[in-house]
Design an enzyme around this catalytic site. Structure first.
Site, PDB file in Angstrom:
ATOM      1  N   GLY A   1       0.831  -1.200   0.000  1.00  0.00           N
ATOM      2  CA  GLY A   1       0.000   0.000   0.000  1.00  0.00           C
ATOM      3  C   GLY A   1       0.863   1.246   0.000  1.00  0.00           C
TER       4      GLY A   1
ATOM      5  N   ASP B   1       0.809   1.548   8.496  1.00  0.00           N
ATOM      6  CA  ASP B   1       0.404   0.737   9.651  1.00  0.00           C
ATOM      7  C   ASP B   1       1.367   0.861  10.832  1.00  0.00           C
ATOM      8  OD1 ASP B   1      -1.827  -0.196   8.317  1.00  0.00           O
ATOM      9  OD2 ASP B   1      -0.751  -1.885   7.439  1.00  0.00           O
TER      10      ASP B   1
ATOM     11  N   TYR C   1      -8.868   5.382   1.561  1.00  0.00           N
ATOM     12  CA  TYR C   1      -7.623   5.847   0.911  1.00  0.00           C
ATOM     13  C   TYR C   1      -7.341   7.337   1.124  1.00  0.00           C
ATOM     14  CZ  TYR C   1      -7.371   1.450  -1.781  1.00  0.00           C
ATOM     15  OH  TYR C   1      -7.274   0.135  -2.172  1.00  0.00           O
TER      16      TYR C   1
END
Lengths: 422, 422
Positions: A18, A146, A299
């Site tokens: 990502g 994350d 997003y």
């Protein structure tokens, strides 16, 4: 290698997993550092897949200004991918293909910019030299919103989504506060974080004290306790007049099910992924009768370069630059990590760490970062998180009112090999 | 009134309806203009309800710096409400109460800051002088993210949500583009706009040309055509590799049902409000098999002062200032509206317009603003929308990385009347 000789060969850079608001700042750090040393840089289109497909981009075709503009452009400028290499035993053909591509284009250094899985891929490639007799140095470059990479104090990409989340929580809470008398009483924001609650925790920076938003944070590290949740929402609305809840997408019930999957069904009877906020909202409405609203920025949160943290943008650039230095110094199987040397004033430096200590590991929030009731963050968490959202990283806007994000030419390198048939 | 005499009496200001990123800039315009004229300003807590409840705030207790900081603070600083006064015949007691409160506190000017419904309330109050023998001048002050007020060229609050939507659509699309090879192919953003598609249209400013995002915009002005939607999504993914869709919350099917209510049921079997994005996502998955993500920024979009448009922030301040000037000049039953005098370069001025032409009307998007297939905006729409998101309105950040939003003291004025029992 002598420092006054131009190093021989090319450097290959690829983006993985990502993307973030600042992964391109890392790319700028890589390319600018390599250019300064006279080392040509190819980029793989769509991460490791570009290397396997021999789909390479010649970054020398980009102007200095375009590379500098990467520093403030979100998304992944060369394309990214979700693709994990198998072990050497399980898919030797893939590794042989990589060596073929590296050899065909004289790739001597490979920099892989990603999270846990990408560190694993980088580690595997770093071992190719011994295993398959091709001299390649591989450096993992950290990146993940994350914030769950081991060893490094924090992960480039996280500080900006943390800032976005804290600011958005504060702003929306001001909205809710002004309307609560006759309108929405409970506002729920769902944030990313399937396994670790770092982003949700960052929302806690929006305010301090029992009456300041967010009033409840729901972490994937804690089992969702419906009764305790409802009781605290009710007490907050009765005391403050309204209540802001920030929920990690990954919260689970006592049966281990994701809440997002446990309840809601879509029009076709499928469970509706990525929507824990509406499940919580329905619960609030059903059990407490409060008017609710919920938001799911998805997003938007990880691409919001317009609200990036300066700390984060600086670190993202620094790890790219360091990765090139490590590679050219002959290091292998390492990652430049961020080392915190002081909380206040915040100070950090970059050091190399072995990929073997990072690949496939996952850093969860320490238990000491969560309050006893599990709905808030502690002073220790604030001490850790606060510096990561500090500073703004302004970007140029065009006359039309939009950020001036760069689109690279991404000129393909002529192929020298046959297509790879997996 | 002579210009060199200090006007007699107090001015009452109140905020109404959904708040915006810049409604407090209007409050700053009102208070600063009134202070310059030596006119004391009370604010009603939670809109017209504060007037009915005699719950008034003395703004003279706020420092000059605090009032100036309102100019960059989102939400409604004095509280807002959703409450519509009935007609004089239907609820005479409410109007008598308002007169009592106005008289008790020597309120001679009432400024009501809101949308269609609030313009109606302002109009009713402006007629009290004749109907009930109390001399009150009432000015409506425009505000709504929905941009649906009649007469005015645009509405304060809209330009900032428009900018937020265009920038967020652009940023998230860069993210999707970089991941599309192995991950999300269709990204759906749901924006506000139950009856008019102004906010969705603004997303169209993110890019121009068939391949630039957003590739489809879904307007409440058009019936949702499932087959055409799916065909265009499919064609876009096949041509571009990915597809960004921006959907108004208010889109309806041929039966007139809101899509958000037509499909999804929550865990309790209730229809799930405010979620057209997941319905569309499920449709894409079911019929086309593409991996999707969706976002629903909800209140984040209308409170995002950190990304306000300068045009919008300036206009919000200007209508507040003009409202005070109109009131002190003895005008009644008018609203300061924005008049566009030139598209390029963009020029505007403020003029008074009769509330009777604004109250309870709703300005929809002209048909000429939508492309023939109904999925995009035309050059005419761009000409109208572009200036509204131009310019940035930077705000001060504190050392901790958060915007320095002001919290007023909101000191209550001592009550002089008995509580109002409706």
């Amino acid at each position: 290698m002598k420092s006054n000789t131009k190093p021989h060969g090319r450097l290959l850079y690829a983006q993985s997993g990502g993307v973030t608001a600042v992964i391109n700042a890392t790319a700028a750090g890589v390319i600018e550092a390599a250019r300064a040393k006279g080392v040509p840089v190819f980029a793989a289109r769509n991460g490791i897949l570009g290397a396997l497909r021999e789909d390479l981009i010649d970054t020398s075709k980009e102007t200095k200004a375009a590379i500098a503009a990467l520093r403030h452009t979100p998304g992944g400028a060369f394309g990214s991918c979700r693709y994990k290499l198998k072990s050497l035993d399980a898919n030797r053909a893939e590794y042989e293909r990589l060596i073929d591509v590296f050899r065909a284009h004289d790739i001597r250094w490979f920099l892989y910019n990603g999270g846990n899985d990408s560190a694993d891929t980088a580690l595997k490639i770093s071992q190719l030299g011994k295993a398959m007799g091709y001299d390649i140095r591989c450096i993992g470059v950290p990146k993940t919103v994350d914030n769950d990479l081991a060893v490094t104090d924090c992960c480039p990409g996280f500080g900006s989504v943390a800032k976005y989340t804290a600011v958005s929580t504060l702003e929306a809470s001001l909205d809710v506060a002004s309307m609560a008398d006759t309108s929405t009483k409970v506002f729920i924001v769902e944030v990313m974080g399937r396994h670790a609650g770092w982003i949700a925790a960052a929302a806690g920076l929006a305010g301090e004290g029992a009456d300041a938003p967010p009033h409840l944070i729901l972490f994937p590290e804690r089992v969702f306790d419906e009764a305790a949740f409802l009781a605290k929402v009710k007490a907050t609305v009765e005391r403050v007049g309204w209540c802001t809840v920030v929920a990690s997408e990954g919260i689970r019930n006592a049966e281990g099910q994701f809440l997002a999957e446990a309840g809601t069904r879509d029009a076709f009877g499928h469970s509706q992924l990525g929507g824990v906020a509406p499940v919580l909202a329905a619960l609030v409405k059903e059990k407490l009768g409060y008017k609710y609203h919920w938001a799911l920025p998805d997003y938007l949160q990880r691409s919001a370069r317009h609200l990036a943290s300066k700390t984060d943008a600086d670190q993202a650039y620094a790890v790219g630059k360091a990765a090139v230095e490590y590679a050219l110094a002959g290091m292998n199987a390492v990652m430049p990590v961020i080392v915190r040397t002081s909380d206040a004033p915040y100070r950090w430096k970059i050091d190399p760490a072995p990929l073997a200590k990072i690949a496939n590991r996952e850093k969860k929030m320490p238990a000491s970062f969560l309050t006893r009731d599990g709905f808030g963050i502690t002073a220790a968490a604030r001490r850790y998180l606060a510096p990561l959202i500090q500073g703004e990283a302004p970007l140029p806007y065009s006359k039309n009112g939009l950020p001036q994000y760069v689109a690279l030419k991404n000129t393909a390198v002529a192929r020298k090999l046959e297509p790879f048939a997996r």
